[in-house]
Design a protein around this motif. Structure first.
Motif, PDB file in Angstrom:
ATOM      1  N   PHE A  15       0.809  -1.220   0.000  1.00 57.49           N
ATOM      2  CA  PHE A  15       0.000   0.000   0.000  1.00 57.49           C
ATOM      3  C   PHE A  15       0.843   1.271   0.000  1.00 57.49           C
ATOM      4  O   PHE A  15       0.408   2.301  -0.504  1.00 57.49           O
ATOM      5  CB  PHE A  15      -0.914   0.018   1.232  1.00 57.49           C
ATOM      6  N   THR A  16       2.030   1.206   0.590  1.00 52.36           N
ATOM      7  CA  THR A  16       2.811   2.429   0.811  1.00 52.36           C
ATOM      8  C   THR A  16       3.911   2.678  -0.220  1.00 52.36           C
ATOM      9  O   THR A  16       4.407   3.791  -0.328  1.00 52.36           O
ATOM     10  CB  THR A  16       3.466   2.386   2.204  1.00 52.36           C
ATOM     11  N   ALA A  17       4.307   1.670  -0.986  1.00 51.89           N
ATOM     12  CA  ALA A  17       5.395   1.830  -1.949  1.00 51.89           C
ATOM     13  C   ALA A  17       5.016   2.838  -3.027  1.00 51.89           C
ATOM     14  O   ALA A  17       3.839   3.007  -3.375  1.00 51.89           O
ATOM     15  CB  ALA A  17       5.729   0.487  -2.593  1.00 51.89           C
ATOM     16  N   SER A  18       6.024   3.506  -3.552  1.00 49.22           N
ATOM     17  CA  SER A  18       5.777   4.435  -4.656  1.00 49.22           C
ATOM     18  C   SER A  18       5.270   3.650  -5.858  1.00 49.22           C
ATOM     19  O   SER A  18       5.495   2.426  -5.949  1.00 49.22           O
ATOM     20  CB  SER A  18       7.069   5.155  -5.037  1.00 49.22           C
ATOM     21  N   PRO A  19       4.582   4.299  -6.791  1.00 48.71           N
ATOM     22  CA  PRO A  19       4.117   3.580  -7.984  1.00 48.71           C
ATOM     23  C   PRO A  19       5.253   2.878  -8.718  1.00 48.71           C
ATOM     24  O   PRO A  19       5.096   1.746  -9.176  1.00 48.71           O
ATOM     25  CB  PRO A  19       3.501   4.692  -8.838  1.00 48.71           C
ATOM     26  N   THR A  20       6.413   3.533  -8.788  1.00 47.17           N
ATOM     27  CA  THR A  20       7.573   2.934  -9.461  1.00 47.17           C
ATOM     28  C   THR A  20       7.992   1.641  -8.770  1.00 47.17           C
ATOM     29  O   THR A  20       8.218   0.616  -9.420  1.00 47.17           O
ATOM     30  CB  THR A  20       8.753   3.924  -9.473  1.00 47.17           C
ATOM     31  N   ASP A  21       8.099   1.684  -7.447  1.00 49.15           N
ATOM     32  CA  ASP A  21       8.515   0.491  -6.700  1.00 49.15           C
ATOM     33  C   ASP A  21       7.452  -0.605  -6.760  1.00 49.15           C
ATOM     34  O   ASP A  21       7.773  -1.795  -6.822  1.00 49.15           O
ATOM     35  CB  ASP A  21       8.805   0.852  -5.242  1.00 49.15           C
ATOM     36  N   ALA A  22       6.190  -0.202  -6.730  1.00 50.56           N
ATOM     37  CA  ALA A  22       5.099  -1.188  -6.772  1.00 50.56           C
ATOM     38  C   ALA A  22       5.112  -1.949  -8.092  1.00 50.56           C
ATOM     39  O   ALA A  22       4.997  -3.177  -8.116  1.00 50.56           O
ATOM     40  CB  ALA A  22       3.759  -0.481  -6.571  1.00 50.56           C
ATOM     41  N   LEU A  23       5.264  -1.221  -9.189  1.00 53.14           N
ATOM     42  CA  LEU A  23       5.287  -1.877 -10.491  1.00 53.14           C
ATOM     43  C   LEU A  23       6.565  -2.693 -10.652  1.00 53.14           C
ATOM     44  O   LEU A  23       6.541  -3.810 -11.202  1.00 53.14           O
ATOM     45  CB  LEU A  23       5.174  -0.849 -11.615  1.00 53.14           C
ATOM     46  N   ASN A  24       7.680  -2.164 -10.167  1.00 53.90           N
ATOM     47  CA  ASN A  24       8.952  -2.886 -10.276  1.00 53.90           C
ATOM     48  C   ASN A  24       8.897  -4.216  -9.532  1.00 53.90           C
ATOM     49  O   ASN A  24       9.417  -5.231 -10.006  1.00 53.90           O
ATOM     50  CB  ASN A  24      10.097  -2.021  -9.728  1.00 53.90           C
ATOM     51  N   ARG A  25       8.250  -4.230  -8.370  1.00 56.57           N
ATOM     52  CA  ARG A  25       8.117  -5.463  -7.601  1.00 56.57           C
ATOM     53  C   ARG A  25       7.344  -6.510  -8.393  1.00 56.57           C
ATOM     54  O   ARG A  25       7.741  -7.677  -8.456  1.00 56.57           O
ATOM     55  CB  ARG A  25       7.422  -5.176  -6.272  1.00 56.57           C
ATOM     56  N   GLU A  26       6.261  -6.098  -9.033  1.00 55.47           N
ATOM     57  CA  GLU A  26       5.447  -7.037  -9.808  1.00 55.47           C
ATOM     58  C   GLU A  26       6.196  -7.519 -11.050  1.00 55.47           C
ATOM     59  O   GLU A  26       6.170  -8.713 -11.368  1.00 55.47           O
ATOM     60  CB  GLU A  26       4.132  -6.359 -10.224  1.00 55.47           C
TER      61      GLU A  26
ATOM     62  N   THR B  32       9.409  -7.684 -11.427  1.00 61.27           N
ATOM     63  CA  THR B  32      10.510  -8.551 -10.999  1.00 61.27           C
ATOM     64  C   THR B  32      10.007  -9.969 -10.785  1.00 61.27           C
ATOM     65  O   THR B  32      10.694 -10.947 -11.125  1.00 61.27           O
ATOM     66  CB  THR B  32      11.149  -8.013  -9.705  1.00 61.27           C
ATOM     67  N   THR B  33       8.817 -10.109 -10.224  1.00 64.87           N
ATOM     68  CA  THR B  33       8.211 -11.429 -10.039  1.00 64.87           C
ATOM     69  C   THR B  33       8.022 -12.123 -11.391  1.00 64.87           C
ATOM     70  O   THR B  33       8.279 -13.323 -11.534  1.00 64.87           O
ATOM     71  CB  THR B  33       6.849 -11.300  -9.334  1.00 64.87           C
ATOM     72  N   ILE B  34       7.575 -11.366 -12.384  1.00 68.05           N
ATOM     73  CA  ILE B  34       7.394 -11.915 -13.729  1.00 68.05           C
ATOM     74  C   ILE B  34       8.745 -12.277 -14.340  1.00 68.05           C
ATOM     75  O   ILE B  34       8.911 -13.346 -14.937  1.00 68.05           O
ATOM     76  CB  ILE B  34       6.656 -10.897 -14.629  1.00 68.05           C
ATOM     77  N   LEU B  35       9.718 -11.387 -14.165  1.00 69.32           N
ATOM     78  CA  LEU B  35      11.047 -11.603 -14.737  1.00 69.32           C
ATOM     79  C   LEU B  35      11.669 -12.906 -14.252  1.00 69.32           C
ATOM     80  O   LEU B  35      12.305 -13.636 -15.019  1.00 69.32           O
ATOM     81  CB  LEU B  35      11.957 -10.423 -14.390  1.00 69.32           C
ATOM     82  N   LEU B  36      11.484 -13.219 -12.989  1.00 67.23           N
ATOM     83  CA  LEU B  36      12.075 -14.429 -12.410  1.00 67.23           C
ATOM     84  C   LEU B  36      11.561 -15.703 -13.078  1.00 67.23           C
ATOM     85  O   LEU B  36      12.201 -16.749 -13.015  1.00 67.23           O
ATOM     86  CB  LEU B  36      11.801 -14.483 -10.908  1.00 67.23           C
ATOM     87  N   GLN B  37      10.394 -15.615 -13.719  1.00 67.55           N
ATOM     88  CA  GLN B  37       9.831 -16.783 -14.391  1.00 67.55           C
ATOM     89  C   GLN B  37      10.506 -17.055 -15.735  1.00 67.55           C
ATOM     90  O   GLN B  37      10.445 -18.172 -16.250  1.00 67.55           O
ATOM     91  CB  GLN B  37       8.332 -16.586 -14.634  1.00 67.55           C
ATOM     92  N   TYR B  38      11.147 -16.031 -16.306  1.00 64.09           N
ATOM     93  CA  TYR B  38      11.666 -16.170 -17.663  1.00 64.09           C
ATOM     94  C   TYR B  38      13.169 -15.957 -17.796  1.00 64.09           C
ATOM     95  O   TYR B  38      13.782 -16.470 -18.740  1.00 64.09           O
ATOM     96  CB  TYR B  38      10.949 -15.181 -18.601  1.00 64.09           C
ATOM     97  N   GLU B  39      13.758 -15.213 -16.881  1.00 61.33           N
ATOM     98  CA  GLU B  39      15.188 -14.931 -17.012  1.00 61.33           C
ATOM     99  C   GLU B  39      15.999 -16.091 -16.466  1.00 61.33           C
ATOM    100  O   GLU B  39      15.790 -16.505 -15.325  1.00 61.33           O
ATOM    101  CB  GLU B  39      15.543 -13.642 -16.262  1.00 61.33           C
ATOM    102  N   PRO B  40      16.926 -16.631 -17.237  1.00 61.52           N
ATOM    103  CA  PRO B  40      17.773 -17.723 -16.749  1.00 61.52           C
ATOM    104  C   PRO B  40      18.529 -17.297 -15.502  1.00 61.52           C
ATOM    105  O   PRO B  40      19.085 -16.193 -15.447  1.00 61.52           O
ATOM    106  CB  PRO B  40      18.738 -17.980 -17.914  1.00 61.52           C
ATOM    107  N   GLN B  41      18.530 -18.150 -14.487  1.00 62.47           N
ATOM    108  CA  GLN B  41      19.226 -17.841 -13.253  1.00 62.47           C
ATOM    109  C   GLN B  41      20.705 -18.166 -13.399  1.00 62.47           C
ATOM    110  O   GLN B  41      21.082 -19.179 -13.998  1.00 62.47           O
ATOM    111  CB  GLN B  41      18.631 -18.642 -12.086  1.00 62.47           C
ATOM    112  N   GLU B  42      21.553 -17.293 -12.853  1.00 63.41           N
ATOM    113  CA  GLU B  42      22.985 -17.513 -12.941  1.00 63.41           C
ATOM    114  C   GLU B  42      23.378 -18.760 -12.160  1.00 63.41           C
ATOM    115  O   GLU B  42      22.955 -18.961 -11.033  1.00 63.41           O
ATOM    116  CB  GLU B  42      23.747 -16.306 -12.382  1.00 63.41           C
ATOM    117  N   GLN B  43      24.202 -19.574 -12.779  1.00 63.17           N
ATOM    118  CA  GLN B  43      24.682 -20.775 -12.104  1.00 63.17           C
ATOM    119  C   GLN B  43      25.856 -20.418 -11.217  1.00 63.17           C
ATOM    120  O   GLN B  43      26.653 -19.541 -11.542  1.00 63.17           O
ATOM    121  CB  GLN B  43      25.112 -21.824 -13.132  1.00 63.17           C
ATOM    122  N   ASP B  44      25.956 -21.104 -10.083  1.00 64.85           N
ATOM    123  CA  ASP B  44      27.087 -20.891  -9.186  1.00 64.85           C
ATOM    124  C   ASP B  44      28.386 -21.136  -9.955  1.00 64.85           C
ATOM    125  O   ASP B  44      28.559 -22.203 -10.552  1.00 64.85           O
ATOM    126  CB  ASP B  44      26.985 -21.865  -8.010  1.00 64.85           C
TER     127      ASP B  44
END
Length: 203
Positions: free
Chosen positions: A129-140, A142-154
């Protein structure tokens, strides 16, 4: 360090291009507006590089509570009267006060925000509720990005795998390493350290 909205969008665009994803589905302003409780106009402005007209904290909170309420009623078909009664029990406040909270007429305190986040099951708790619009959209996004961006291997695991040392993690594989595997690890680690350490610090 957390990526900025601009960086997250750039990474999403790369995923869309490289994987042939649908931009209109991933970056749909109407869907993103519903998930963030921002207005569609604000989401569209942010996607186009604007600041989303941040506004004050009270305006952010009351407008997002109001948006969540409207989305809930639309999705469930529940009557406002029934929702008010249900939320009032959850918040342990009067139905009259609850109605003013849900319609954005009153600003909830931190404790009530916590309960509202729980009731509407939103990610991020009070920050939703309190995050700025920029941070609120970025959070959402980022959640989408994690589904498609390959994760770096150790890096160490990648190096070990490259050289055929696949049983280096005893907790995962259970058995002791063979002398040949131990020798491989010793050589690999030694080579890595000689590459990255100053001459005087090398083993």
């Amino acid at each position: 360090m957390e990526s900025t909205l601009h960086e997250t969008l750039s990474r999403l665009e790369r995923c869309i291009t490289e994987q042939g994803l649908s931009r209109s589905e991933l970056l749909n302003p109407a869907i993103l507006a519903e998930r963030t409780a921002l207005s569609e106009a604000v989401v569209l402005d942010l996607l186009q590089g604007g600041d989303g007209t941040p506004g004050g904290i009270e305006q952010r909170v009351t407008s997002r509570v109001r948006a969540l309420t409207a989305a809930h009623l639309k999705r469930t078909g529940q009557r406002m009267t029934d929702l008010v009664s249900d939320v009032a029990r959850h918040l342990e406040v009067s139905p009259r006060w609850t109605r003013m909270l849900l319609t954005g007429e009153k600003m909830p305190n931190v404790a009530l925000l916590h309960h509202l986040a729980s009731y509407f099951n939103v990610a991020g708790g009070e920050a939703f509720f309190t995050a700025s619009p920029t941070d609120a959209l970025n959070r959402e996004l980022t959640t989408i990005l994690l589904q498609y961006e390959p994760q770096e291997q150790d890096p160490l695991k990648a190096l070990l795998a490259k050289h055929g040392v696949v049983a280096a993690d005893l907790r995962l594989h259970g058995g002791p390493l063979s002398p040949a595997q131990l020798e491989q690890i010793d050589q690999i680690v030694g080579n890595v350290l000689r590459t990255i350490l100053p001459l005087g610090d090398q083993p």
